[in-house]
Design an enzyme around this catalytic site. Structure first.
Site, PDB file in Angstrom:
ATOM      1  N   GLY A  13       1.081 -10.278   0.641  1.00 18.69           N
ATOM      2  CA  GLY A  13       1.318 -10.079   2.072  1.00 18.69           C
ATOM      3  C   GLY A  13       2.500  -9.199   2.441  1.00 18.69           C
ATOM      4  O   GLY A  13       2.996  -9.286   3.564  1.00 18.69           O
ATOM      5  N   ASN A  15       2.599  -5.961   3.029  1.00 17.66           N
ATOM      6  CA  ASN A  15       2.218  -5.081   4.145  1.00 17.66           C
ATOM      7  C   ASN A  15       2.150  -5.868   5.451  1.00 17.66           C
ATOM      8  O   ASN A  15       2.628  -5.414   6.496  1.00 17.66           O
ATOM      9  CB  ASN A  15       0.861  -4.414   3.867  1.00 17.66           C
ATOM     10  CG  ASN A  15       0.982  -3.191   2.981  1.00 17.66           C
ATOM     11  OD1 ASN A  15       1.464  -2.145   3.413  1.00 17.66           O
ATOM     12  ND2 ASN A  15       0.558  -3.315   1.731  1.00 17.66           N
ATOM     13  N   ASN A 108      -7.919  -0.477   6.760  1.00 17.84           N
ATOM     14  CA  ASN A 108      -7.494  -1.048   5.476  1.00 17.84           C
ATOM     15  C   ASN A 108      -6.514  -0.090   4.810  1.00 17.84           C
ATOM     16  O   ASN A 108      -6.542   1.112   5.079  1.00 17.84           O
ATOM     17  CB  ASN A 108      -8.720  -1.219   4.570  1.00 17.84           C
ATOM     18  CG  ASN A 108      -8.369  -1.811   3.215  1.00 17.84           C
ATOM     19  OD1 ASN A 108      -7.576  -2.760   3.121  1.00 17.84           O
ATOM     20  ND2 ASN A 108      -8.927  -1.269   2.157  1.00 17.84           N
ATOM     21  N   HIS A 110      -5.329   1.216   1.004  1.00 18.87           N
ATOM     22  CA  HIS A 110      -5.783   1.225  -0.389  1.00 18.87           C
ATOM     23  C   HIS A 110      -4.769   2.000  -1.245  1.00 18.87           C
ATOM     24  O   HIS A 110      -4.321   3.074  -0.839  1.00 18.87           O
ATOM     25  CB  HIS A 110      -7.168   1.882  -0.474  1.00 18.87           C
ATOM     26  CG  HIS A 110      -7.723   1.871  -1.854  1.00 18.87           C
ATOM     27  ND1 HIS A 110      -8.270   0.744  -2.431  1.00 18.87           N
ATOM     28  CD2 HIS A 110      -7.785   2.838  -2.808  1.00 18.87           C
ATOM     29  CE1 HIS A 110      -8.645   1.027  -3.665  1.00 18.87           C
ATOM     30  NE2 HIS A 110      -8.367   2.297  -3.919  1.00 18.87           N
ATOM     31  N   ASP A 146     -14.104   0.995   0.393  1.00 20.97           N
ATOM     32  CA  ASP A 146     -13.071   2.047   0.392  1.00 20.97           C
ATOM     33  C   ASP A 146     -13.642   3.425   0.737  1.00 20.97           C
ATOM     34  O   ASP A 146     -13.117   4.466   0.298  1.00 20.97           O
ATOM     35  CB  ASP A 146     -12.325   2.107  -0.967  1.00 20.97           C
ATOM     36  CG  ASP A 146     -11.662   0.776  -1.306  1.00 20.97           C
ATOM     37  OD1 ASP A 146     -11.140   0.131  -0.383  1.00 20.97           O
ATOM     38  OD2 ASP A 146     -11.671   0.380  -2.482  1.00 20.97           O
ATOM     39  N   GLU A 175       3.147   2.554   1.072  1.00 20.43           N
ATOM     40  CA  GLU A 175       2.166   1.821   1.881  1.00 20.43           C
ATOM     41  C   GLU A 175       2.828   1.269   3.147  1.00 20.43           C
ATOM     42  O   GLU A 175       2.269   1.359   4.243  1.00 20.43           O
ATOM     43  CB  GLU A 175       1.571   0.649   1.088  1.00 20.43           C
ATOM     44  CG  GLU A 175       0.608   1.073   0.001  1.00 20.43           C
ATOM     45  CD  GLU A 175      -0.075  -0.123  -0.654  1.00 20.43           C
ATOM     46  OE1 GLU A 175      -0.349  -1.115   0.020  1.00 20.43           O
ATOM     47  OE2 GLU A 175      -0.320  -0.043  -1.877  1.00 20.43           O
TER      48      GLU A 175
HETATM   49  C1  GRF Z   1      -1.759  -3.218  -1.676  1.00 22.52           C
HETATM   50  O1  GRF Z   1      -1.529  -2.467  -2.817  1.00 22.52           O
HETATM   51  C2  GRF Z   1      -2.898  -2.656  -0.871  1.00 22.52           C
HETATM   52  O2  GRF Z   1      -3.005  -1.272  -0.963  1.00 22.52           O
HETATM   53  C3  GRF Z   1      -4.099  -3.311  -1.504  1.00 22.52           C
HETATM   54  O3  GRF Z   1      -3.657  -4.604  -1.820  1.00 22.52           O
HETATM   55  C4  GRF Z   1      -2.253  -4.615  -1.996  1.00 22.52           C
HETATM   56  C5  GRF Z   1      -1.693  -5.633  -1.066  1.00 22.52           C
HETATM   57  O4  GRF Z   1      -0.314  -5.800  -1.236  1.00 22.52           O
HETATM   58  N1  GRF Z   1      -5.231  -3.269  -0.625  1.00 22.52           N
HETATM   59  P1  GRF Z   1       0.472  -6.778  -0.266  1.00 22.52           P
HETATM   60  O5  GRF Z   1      -0.284  -8.099  -0.301  1.00 22.52           O
HETATM   61  O6  GRF Z   1       0.485  -6.171   1.097  1.00 22.52           O
HETATM   62  O7  GRF Z   1       1.842  -6.893  -0.868  1.00 22.52           O
END
Ligand code: GRF
Length: 194
Positions: A13, A15, A108, A110, A146, A175
């Site tokens: 989590g 992000n 999303n 990726h 994706d 990200e």
């Molecule tokens: C990230 O690398 C994202 O790109 C992928 O899953 C991972 C999630 O990381 N879809 P976090 O849970 O946000 O730390």
């Protein structure tokens, strides 16, 4: 307009937490109506407890089938007046009814430069291919995994002695910035789906 977000996660989590903090600190003109995790052991949900944000655990195996499970997610999103659904490490594939209902309203992130290295272990795939640059992509979600329209991307250099761990870390930093950049640009445009 204040964009109402819902965030779906399964794990760490980071992000999601970054989006939550950016909303709270008013770095973006958005608010998180709800965070949903399919995984009760998600460490992201635990960390979210320090913020005053609505969250919910919904386990697929507590529902008769995936359609009913996703209908429940959808109901919660409607209840929270969701404008945009942000997937952030949500490890389930969304079914056709959900995708139809939220068409062009799900994004999303990726960890690769799509269309390269779709699916799981994208960083490992990239290293195996010996690429010199990788990165991350924010894209709309459609029925192709994706494969939805790309919104924006960010690049990282893959170093000579790069490991999966170091590449994951490097990409994750990008990200966090990219997700916020994309949200800002969506908010600036003021409308979705145009
Ligand atoms: C990230 O690398 C994202 O790109 C992928 O899953 C991972 C999630 O990381 N879809 P976090 O849970 O946000 O730390």
């Amino acid at each position: 307009m204040v964009l109402r977000l819902a965030i779906l996660i399964s794990g760490n989590g980071s992000n999601m937490l970054n989006i939550v903090e950016s909303c709270i600190k008013k770095k973006i003109n958005a608010e998180v109506g709800i965070v949903i995790s399919n995984n009760p052991n998600s460490s992201g949900l635990r960390k979210l407890q320090e913020f005053d944000v609505n969250s919910k655990i919904l386990r697929l195996d507590n529902f008769k089938n995936k359609g009913i499970y996703e209908q429940e997610i959808s109901n919660l999103l409607v209840k929270e007046n969701t404008d945009l659904v942000c997937l952030a490490g949500y490890m389930k594939i969304l079914g056709p009814s959900f995708l139809k209902k939220w068409n062009k309203k799900i994004i999303n992130i990726h960890p690769s430069l799509l269309p390269a290295f779709k699916g799981i272990n994208a960083q490992q795939q990239a290293l195996k291919y010996n690429v010199k640059y990788s990165g991350c992509t924010v894209h709309f979600v459609n029925e192709e995994i994706d494969g939805g329209d790309i919104i924006d991307q960010s690049i990282v250099r893959v170093d000579k002695n790069e490991t999966v761990k170091s590449l994951k870390k490097k990409i994750l930093i990008e990200e966090h910035k990219l997700y916020i950049k994309v949200l800002k640009s969506i908010i600036k445009k003021g409308v979705l789906n145009e």
